[in-house]
Write a protein that holds these residues in place. Sequence first.
Motif, PDB file in Angstrom:
ATOM      1  N   PHE A   1       0.834  -1.205   0.000  1.00 13.22           N
ATOM      2  CA  PHE A   1       0.000   0.000   0.000  1.00 13.22           C
ATOM      3  C   PHE A   1       0.867   1.253   0.000  1.00 13.22           C
ATOM      4  O   PHE A   1       0.611   2.207  -0.743  1.00 13.22           O
ATOM      5  N   ASP A   2       1.904   1.257   0.835  1.00 12.25           N
ATOM      6  CA  ASP A   2       2.772   2.440   0.931  1.00 12.25           C
ATOM      7  C   ASP A   2       3.519   2.711  -0.367  1.00 12.25           C
ATOM      8  O   ASP A   2       3.928   3.852  -0.624  1.00 12.25           O
TER       9      ASP A   2
ATOM     10  N   GLN B   1      -3.514   5.580  -3.506  1.00 14.32           N
ATOM     11  CA  GLN B   1      -3.865   5.208  -2.135  1.00 14.32           C
ATOM     12  C   GLN B   1      -5.247   5.748  -1.764  1.00 14.32           C
ATOM     13  O   GLN B   1      -6.082   5.037  -1.182  1.00 14.32           O
TER      14      GLN B   1
END
Length: 326
Positions: free
Chosen positions: A242-243, A250
């Motif tokens: 995700f990062d 996101q």
Amino acid sequence: MKTNLIRTGIASLAILAAAGSALAQTAWVLPSAYPPANYHVENLNQFASDVDTATSGQLKITVHPNASLFKAPEIKRAVQTGQAQAGEVLMSLHENENPIFGIDVIPFLATSFEQSKKLWEVSKPAVEKALDEQGLKLLYTTPWPPQGIYTKKDVNSVADLEGLKWRAYNVGTSRIAELVGAQPVTVQAAELPQALATGVVDGLMTSSATGVDSKIWESLTHYYDTQAWIPKNVIFVNKEAFDALDPAVQTAVTEAAAAAETRGWALAAEKTSAYMETLKSNGMQVVTPSEELKTGLSEVGAKLTEDWLAKAGDEGKAVVDSYNKM
């Protein structure tokens, strides 16, 4: 010559642009343990489609249903280790890792969708914290219909459950088997139809949805609408995956997840009555539990609540106290 150079330059730029576009595209896999027609999977597919649309194809999520990529108990670990980027699991499946994952299967604590939603509101921070410590980011949750008892005989009291080959899928259902004198047999959703057909299981506590998914009427005859608890699935993503996304992507993921949670809770409530009608139309006897059975199950529930609070400690007690004050 000059014209050819210009054409070559334009072609090169087009190739570079295409390569850049390809490099910008990210692909995720999202395993689930449930069949394609189940509303949880339908919701997952819509979530993936929403992300695709919102990111203009920059993030492609492929849903793998029916435990086709990983078996139910393996999904969470697969996401933690990066074998899959995201996943869906029954939250209580991992109660042995952290008691907070089992809060929604404490019998008779939250038995309606309204109560279950309130319980989720007060327990969500603790669940998010537990997942975060394991390298996972919570995306959303979706509930199952209330849990009832399936058998192929009359059940008028908990004594009638003694000796049944009882399907267990988490800590709570295994403990129920122990308390009523049944024999716990660990069987996950994807394996349930075969377990029923071969007689490995002849009693279980699960939702009307799982009953329909597994065509349970082909093996069992009675459904006791005990409405014991409303379990939830959690959908999460590997934090590093995700990062690594662009901030705009996101945001698209979290917004699609919020929409999926709202849609999933509405679907669960909507589908519950339809599932009950399907059970009836296929010959299942849908029965209101007797007072004696209710009393016995309440005593089992009290013991399980006591057990859970002892494991969960101050954090668990604080969550339950907050829920009881709502």
